[in-house]
Design a protein around this motif. Structure first.
Motif, PDB file in Angstrom:
ATOM      1  N   ARG A 109     141.811  18.150  50.854  1.00 38.02           N
ATOM      2  CA  ARG A 109     143.052  18.880  50.654  1.00 38.02           C
ATOM      3  C   ARG A 109     142.904  19.904  49.538  1.00 38.02           C
ATOM      4  NH1 ARG A 109     147.806  14.655  49.997  1.00 38.02           N
ATOM      5  NH2 ARG A 109     148.382  16.321  48.563  1.00 38.02           N
ATOM      6  N   GLU A 110     143.577  21.040  49.715  1.00 37.56           N
ATOM      7  CA  GLU A 110     143.431  22.154  48.771  1.00 37.56           C
ATOM      8  C   GLU A 110     143.852  21.752  47.358  1.00 37.56           C
ATOM      9  OE1 GLU A 110     145.056  25.364  46.359  1.00 37.56           O
ATOM     10  OE2 GLU A 110     146.268  23.937  47.507  1.00 37.56           O
ATOM     11  N   GLU A 142     145.255  29.055  58.430  1.00 34.93           N
ATOM     12  CA  GLU A 142     146.045  27.911  57.949  1.00 34.93           C
ATOM     13  C   GLU A 142     145.139  26.707  57.681  1.00 34.93           C
ATOM     14  OE1 GLU A 142     148.932  27.384  60.958  1.00 34.93           O
ATOM     15  OE2 GLU A 142     150.250  29.007  60.259  1.00 34.93           O
ATOM     16  N   ASN A 143     144.165  26.462  58.577  1.00 33.47           N
ATOM     17  CA  ASN A 143     143.233  25.348  58.356  1.00 33.47           C
ATOM     18  C   ASN A 143     142.350  25.587  57.139  1.00 33.47           C
ATOM     19  OD1 ASN A 143     144.204  23.957  60.597  1.00 33.47           O
ATOM     20  ND2 ASN A 143     142.730  24.896  61.988  1.00 33.47           N
ATOM     21  N   LEU A 144     141.881  26.840  56.973  1.00 34.67           N
ATOM     22  CA  LEU A 144     141.009  27.151  55.849  1.00 34.67           C
ATOM     23  C   LEU A 144     141.738  27.062  54.515  1.00 34.67           C
ATOM     24  CD1 LEU A 144     138.954  30.178  57.246  1.00 34.67           C
ATOM     25  CD2 LEU A 144     138.134  27.861  56.855  1.00 34.67           C
ATOM     26  N   THR A 145     143.015  27.446  54.485  1.00 34.57           N
ATOM     27  CA  THR A 145     143.770  27.397  53.233  1.00 34.57           C
ATOM     28  C   THR A 145     144.347  26.007  52.968  1.00 34.57           C
ATOM     29  OG1 THR A 145     145.729  28.207  54.424  1.00 34.57           O
ATOM     30  CG2 THR A 145     144.347  29.832  53.319  1.00 34.57           C
ATOM     31  N   ARG A 146     144.546  25.233  54.002  1.00 29.34           N
ATOM     32  CA  ARG A 146     145.078  23.871  53.815  1.00 29.34           C
ATOM     33  C   ARG A 146     143.995  22.917  53.337  1.00 29.34           C
ATOM     34  NH1 ARG A 146     145.474  19.513  57.187  1.00 29.34           N
ATOM     35  NH2 ARG A 146     144.577  20.768  58.875  1.00 29.34           N
ATOM     36  N   LEU A 147     142.755  23.129  53.787  1.00 27.92           N
ATOM     37  CA  LEU A 147     141.639  22.260  53.425  1.00 27.92           C
ATOM     38  C   LEU A 147     140.530  23.082  52.768  1.00 27.92           C
ATOM     39  CD1 LEU A 147     141.377  20.104  56.680  1.00 27.92           C
ATOM     40  CD2 LEU A 147     142.421  19.422  54.526  1.00 27.92           C
ATOM     41  N   GLY A 148     140.006  22.555  51.654  1.00 28.77           N
ATOM     42  CA  GLY A 148     138.853  23.183  51.019  1.00 28.77           C
ATOM     43  C   GLY A 148     137.563  22.635  51.602  1.00 28.77           C
ATOM     44  N   THR A 149     136.508  23.446  51.583  1.00 32.50           N
ATOM     45  CA  THR A 149     135.220  23.067  52.146  1.00 32.50           C
ATOM     46  C   THR A 149     134.212  22.870  51.016  1.00 32.50           C
ATOM     47  OG1 THR A 149     135.669  24.343  54.147  1.00 32.50           O
ATOM     48  CG2 THR A 149     133.400  23.710  53.760  1.00 32.50           C
ATOM     49  N   ILE A 150     133.517  21.726  51.026  1.00 26.29           N
ATOM     50  CA  ILE A 150     132.485  21.426  50.035  1.00 26.29           C
ATOM     51  C   ILE A 150     131.177  21.153  50.776  1.00 26.29           C
ATOM     52  CG2 ILE A 150     131.768  19.910  48.158  1.00 26.29           C
ATOM     53  CD1 ILE A 150     134.714  19.251  47.683  1.00 26.29           C
ATOM     54  N   ASN A 151     130.175  21.987  50.557  1.00 26.71           N
ATOM     55  CA  ASN A 151     128.843  21.781  51.116  1.00 26.71           C
ATOM     56  C   ASN A 151     128.019  21.014  50.080  1.00 26.71           C
ATOM     57  OD1 ASN A 151     129.025  23.541  53.648  1.00 26.71           O
ATOM     58  ND2 ASN A 151     129.609  24.983  52.052  1.00 26.71           N
ATOM     59  N   LEU A 152     127.786  19.741  50.354  1.00 23.27           N
ATOM     60  CA  LEU A 152     127.136  18.849  49.390  1.00 23.27           C
ATOM     61  C   LEU A 152     125.739  18.491  49.870  1.00 23.27           C
ATOM     62  CD1 LEU A 152     127.208  17.034  46.879  1.00 23.27           C
ATOM     63  CD2 LEU A 152     128.301  15.276  48.275  1.00 23.27           C
TER      64      LEU A 152
END
Length: 357
Positions: free
Chosen positions: A215-216, A301-311
């Motif tokens: 979540r953002e 909306e999906n990109l701003t609602r959820l953050g992406t973490i490349n781990l």
């Protein structure tokens, strides 16, 4: 030799007697040898003969009058739209000219006032300072208003649309233990693991690459906790503000939906097949654009609602410390210190014994 595709194209012209002698002979030979084309020829021939035998359709007496009235009505609508557009453009040009003239005159007067102030006597300095103070207060008020209403071009209370992405590389001693911690952390943050892949190297160490969605509002907190799971070798955080693009696309979508509704109304009033086909083609084009815009809005909306973490979690091999022999160096000093400690303890014991007796 004629193929079936070409024969099917020539059959209507053959029935109407529009083919030359060579094409006619070639088509007749093909029809005699091809059963499917022969059936198609008979079917089309029967349909045309049936249509010729049908009585002519009588149109209503006022048919031409109604068509003329509808065409005149549509023409009047188009003329009214053109007239409104001309008026709007005229008003816009006048307003733009007025604004440019106002700015030009304001610049002239401001330059004159600066020249006058530069030549003014010393007793006018206080007046200039008070004017500057009032200007600063006005600027502060404008800044306060701007902070309340938000960015220019957006209404007050508009939520920001920001995409967040991060890349984190960790070195740990046990990949599996770290993966379990990350899985638990993401689950607590109401996120999920979008994808993962595992690589095993020749020294039996592993590397796991994960794409996490969180979540953002918990994006920074999750990254902060991940950094505690091991040694951070790389960290990059990117954010992009797509608020203006998002709401601009939303406004364009609303306008297209209004335009589609207007075309539907025109479609209901169309009187000829040609008009209906033209309007339907335009409606299909607008619907295609509407669907494309809706998909783009959904992506944002999906990109701003959820953050992406490349781990990326890399396992490092444990380094065992080499064992060394204990040295006899300093053993004399240790013996001396032990003797002194024992003598002191003996004297202390004797003193206590004497006191007790």
């Amino acid at each position: 030799m004629m193929d079936c595709k070409k024969a099917l194209q020539l059959i209507p012209r053959y029935i109407d007697g529009e083919l030359d002698v060579a094409q006619k002979e070639e088509l007749e030979k093909h029809i005699e040898s091809c059963e499917s084309c022969r059936k198609e020829y008979q079917l089309e021939k029967n349909i045309i003969e049936s249509l010729k035998n049908m009585p002519p359709l009588e149109l209503p007496e006022d048919f031409n009058k109604k068509i003329h009235e509808k065409l005149v009505y549509q023409k009047n609508i188009l003329e009214k739209k053109k007239e409104r557009l001309k008026k709007t453009l005229t008003v816009a040009v006048i307003a733009a000219s007025f604004i440019l003239m106002t700015v030009f005159i304001a610049n002239i007067f401001s330059n004159k006032s600066l020249r006058i102030e530069s030549n003014a006597p010393l007793d006018n300095i206080k007046t200039a300072q008070s004017a500057d103070l009032s200007k600063k207060e006005g600027a502060n008020n404008e800044a306060k208003i701007f902070s309340i209403t938000g960015q220019r071009g957006l209404p007050a209370g508009t939520s920001r649309k920001i995409t967040k992405n991060a890349t984190v590389s960790l070195e740990v001693e046990d990949v599996n233990v770290c993966y379990d911690k990350v899985f638990k952390l993401v689950k607590e943050a109401e996120g999920f693991i979008e994808s993962s892949d595992e690589t095993v190297f020749t020294d039996n160490t592993k590397r796991i690459n994960l794409v996490l969605k969180v979540r953002e509002d918990k994006f920074e907190s999750v990254i902060s906790q991940i950094k505690e799971f091991g040694k951070v070798t790389a960290l990059r955080i990117d954010s992009k503000d797509v608020t203006e693009q998002y709401y601009d696309l939303k406004a364009r979508l609303k306008n297209l939906e209004i335009e589609e509704q207007k075309l539907q109304d025109i479609m209901n009033k169309a009187s000829t097949v040609k008009e209906m086909l033209e309007v339907e083609s335009e409606i299909n084009r607008i619907r295609s654009e509407i669907e494309s815009m809706k998909e783009q809005l959904k992506v944002w909306e999906n990109l701003t609602r959820l953050g992406t973490i490349n781990l990326s979690i890399r396992e490092v091999s444990k380094v065992d410390k080499p064992t060394t022999l204990v040295s006899f160096k300093g053993i004399g000093r240790d013996i001396k210190q032990a003797f002194i400690n024992n003598v002191n303890f003996l004297i202390f014991f004797i003193k206590k014994l004497i006191i007790i007796l």
